[in-house]
Design a protein around this motif. Structure first.
Motif, PDB file in Angstrom:
ATOM      1  N   PHE A  93       0.752  -1.157   0.061  1.00 40.22           N
ATOM      2  CA  PHE A  93       0.077   0.069  -0.074  1.00 40.22           C
ATOM      3  C   PHE A  93       0.823   1.269  -0.012  1.00 40.22           C
ATOM      4  O   PHE A  93       0.657   2.249  -0.947  1.00 40.22           O
ATOM      5  N   THR A  94       1.782   1.264   0.734  1.00 40.33           N
ATOM      6  CA  THR A  94       2.589   2.369   1.068  1.00 40.33           C
ATOM      7  C   THR A  94       3.428   2.698  -0.445  1.00 40.33           C
ATOM      8  O   THR A  94       3.555   3.821  -1.007  1.00 40.33           O
ATOM      9  N   ALA A  95       3.946   1.691  -0.953  1.00 37.37           N
ATOM     10  CA  ALA A  95       4.691   1.806  -2.149  1.00 37.37           C
ATOM     11  C   ALA A  95       3.950   2.370  -3.341  1.00 37.37           C
ATOM     12  O   ALA A  95       4.207   3.323  -4.098  1.00 37.37           O
ATOM     13  N   MET A  96       2.624   1.802  -3.307  1.00 32.91           N
ATOM     14  CA  MET A  96       1.635   2.297  -4.405  1.00 32.91           C
ATOM     15  C   MET A  96       1.276   3.845  -4.217  1.00 32.91           C
ATOM     16  O   MET A  96       1.109   4.614  -4.948  1.00 32.91           O
ATOM     17  N   VAL A 156      -1.181   1.234 -12.044  1.00 37.09           N
ATOM     18  CA  VAL A 156      -0.871   1.021 -10.714  1.00 37.09           C
ATOM     19  C   VAL A 156      -1.916   0.464 -10.057  1.00 37.09           C
ATOM     20  O   VAL A 156      -2.015  -0.428  -9.432  1.00 37.09           O
ATOM     21  N   LEU A 157      -3.480   1.157 -10.143  1.00 35.16           N
ATOM     22  CA  LEU A 157      -4.415   0.739  -9.404  1.00 35.16           C
ATOM     23  C   LEU A 157      -4.829  -0.417  -9.813  1.00 35.16           C
ATOM     24  O   LEU A 157      -5.560  -1.220  -9.404  1.00 35.16           O
ATOM     25  N   CYS A 158      -4.782  -0.857 -11.273  1.00 37.76           N
ATOM     26  CA  CYS A 158      -5.038  -2.126 -11.783  1.00 37.76           C
ATOM     27  C   CYS A 158      -4.387  -3.315 -11.136  1.00 37.76           C
ATOM     28  O   CYS A 158      -4.964  -4.146 -10.460  1.00 37.76           O
ATOM     29  N   LEU A 159      -3.213  -2.931 -10.910  1.00 38.44           N
ATOM     30  CA  LEU A 159      -2.378  -4.152  -9.973  1.00 38.44           C
ATOM     31  C   LEU A 159      -2.832  -4.052  -8.479  1.00 38.44           C
ATOM     32  O   LEU A 159      -3.019  -5.090  -8.084  1.00 38.44           O
TER      33      LEU A 159
END
Length: 490
Positions: free
Chosen positions: A415-418, A464-467
């Motif tokens: 979560f933090t990385a994204m 990124v949100l797809c991942l």
């Protein structure tokens, strides 16, 4: 010899993947029929999508159709991950080919991933004017992804010579996956789907009786039981402005957020009190009631609502919709006063019960984390004490506790990385935080610039949100495990 073993290993995975794609392709015929029935077009896009998906699946399956080997645990993980990624791409084909909506590849994939993972985040606007075929496809993606199309395949694949227990373990959400409802995995999958179909039909019937059109009733029945959140209207369920529909949706979302294994147990025992005796279900319901009470109090004190029944319905609806990671809305909760929007968003991290269609980290994990925290505090006073952690009367092995801590740590790290990547893409702190939370928790609506839709996000943020949505749907480890060297080491 090593090359032969590797090719043989991938041949089994390829065979299963081909079969699953062929099964999935048939679902595109349903919206094609809808397009013809309602006469508003886009049937061609789904017929082409059907042909492309069926041809690809056949091409993958045909060369290895005679390969016979029982799937191992590693095979199950690989099939599930590859299938969800490939499925998302092929699910996007008709959306991209359709003239309405006219969207990019990125947006088509985003909408497909969001549908299949039951996230409900959308990049489409003007839903009320879209063709019935497109609208129904979005809802159908929700419904198939809700219980997991892999579980459906588990009921079918044994007839084709492929075992399914490994697929079931890799797909089923929750920290404890070895328990089965019935002695045979095929019967387990069938029991889950019979229950799933029955509840969906009942939900659609109630929506129809409450005033929805037949098309809307079926569509929202798909979405509610799958705790997905897609709607046929820009205003979501607020379009109907009907308290009876809202109450029916609350019940449907609660049903979808309780373990389907628990539903099955209650059905067999014919004793509804079994729900309350289950510690996870009981904790979940108490959390919903507590959050609703807080929301009602704040909304009444702030003057947002002056009518108590209205405040109670609106509060409970949004608490259930966000807490179960469904994402339906009847009002713009992002403008509610003080801390309420953030309270609801943080509630999505908990989600519903393990074995349900919800996202989030699941209630059972937070129960175990709380019990472990309490045990560590007690050990400060009694260092040599043996303090077991129990769920009901069952002692939970330390291996499970360690797995929960590991899951929590990885979840927070990812979560933090994204979140940082989205900040680098130019999003504000609130928008970036809520967009990642809404995606990895399979929630849908966020706060800030993504409170209504995610159409305005840059392409990088959407990928990124797809991942994030895939990670959330597969509970992080299922996807990340295939990236480790140990997974590929024979």
């Amino acid at each position: 010899m090593a090359t032969f073993q590797l090719n043989y290993y991938f041949a089994v995975v390829q065979r299963v993947l081909g079969l699953l794609l062929m099964i999935f392709s048939t679902s595109m015929l349903v919206p094609a029929v809808m397009g013809f029935a309602y006469g508003d077009g886009e049937s061609d896009a789904f017929l082409i999508g059907f042909a492309v998906t069926l041809t690809t699946g056949t091409a993958a399956w045909w060369p290895v159709r005679h390969v016979q080997r029982e799937l191992k645990v590693r095979d199950g993980f690989l099939v599930v991950v590859l299938f969800w990624m490939v499925l998302s791409l092929f699910g996007a084909v008709p959306l991209y080919l359709a003239e309405r909506p006219d969207i990019s590849v990125t947006d088509a994939v985003f909408e497909s991933v969001s549908g299949l993972t039951t996230t409900g985040a959308t990049v489409l606007v003007g839903l009320d004017t879209l063709p019935h075929a497109v609208l129904f496809w979005r809802q159908l993606l929700h419904w198939m992804g809700g219980m997991g199309i892999i579980v459906l395949a588990v009921a079918v694949l044994p007839m084709l010579g492929v075992g399914g227990m490994q697929l079931y373990r890799a797909e089923t959400p929750g920290p404890i996956k070895d328990s089965k409802l019935t002695p045979r995995i095929r019967e387990t999958a069938k029991a889950l789907w019979y229950l799933y179909v029955s509840l969906t039909a009942l939900c659609a019937l109630v929506f129809w009786l409450a005033g929805m059109s037949a098309f809307d009733a079926v569509s929202h029945g798909f979405s509610a039981i799958a705790t997905g959140g897609f709607s046929n209207h820009d205003l979501s369920l607020g379009h109907h402005d009907n308290p009876v529909i809202e109450l029916a949706a609350i019940v449907a979302m609660l049903v979808g957020s309780i373990s389907f294994g628990m539903h099955f147990t209650v059905w067999r025992s014919a004793n509804p009190l079994t729900y309350w005796r289950d510690s996870e279900t009981r904790t979940f319901l108490i959390m919903v009631l507590a959050a609703t009470t807080v929301c009602v109090g704040v909304l009444l004190l702030s003057g947002t609502y002056v009518n108590v029944p209205e405040a109670m319905v609106k509060s409970m609806f949004q608490v259930v919709a966000i807490g179960t990671t469904t994402g339906f809305t009847t009002t713009d909760y992002s403008v509610w006063p003080t801390f309420l929007p953030m309270l609801l968003l943080l509630g999505s991290f908990v989600g519903g019960c393990a074995g349900s269609t919800t996202g989030g980290m699941k209630v059972v994990r937070f129960i175990l984390l709380a019990k472990q925290g309490t045990r560590e505090i007690t050990r400060l006073v009694h260092p040599n004490a043996e303090i077991p952690i129990k769920m009901g009367a069952k002692v939970i092995p330390d291996r499970v506790i360690q797995a929960v801590w590991g899951f929590f740590a990885v979840y927070v790290t990812v979560f933090t990385a994204m979140f940082l990547v989205l900040l680098a893409a130019g999003l504000s702190e609130l928008t970036a935080f809520s967009a990642v939370a809404a995606s990895i928790n399979n929630l849908g609506p966020g706060l800030g610039e993504v409170s209504s839709n995610m159409a305005g996000l840059p392409a990088l943020a959407k990928w990124v949100l797809c991942l994030a949505m895939l990670l959330g749907r597969l509970e992080v480890f299922t996807l990340l495990v295939i990236l480790t060297p140990a997974f590929w080491r024979h």
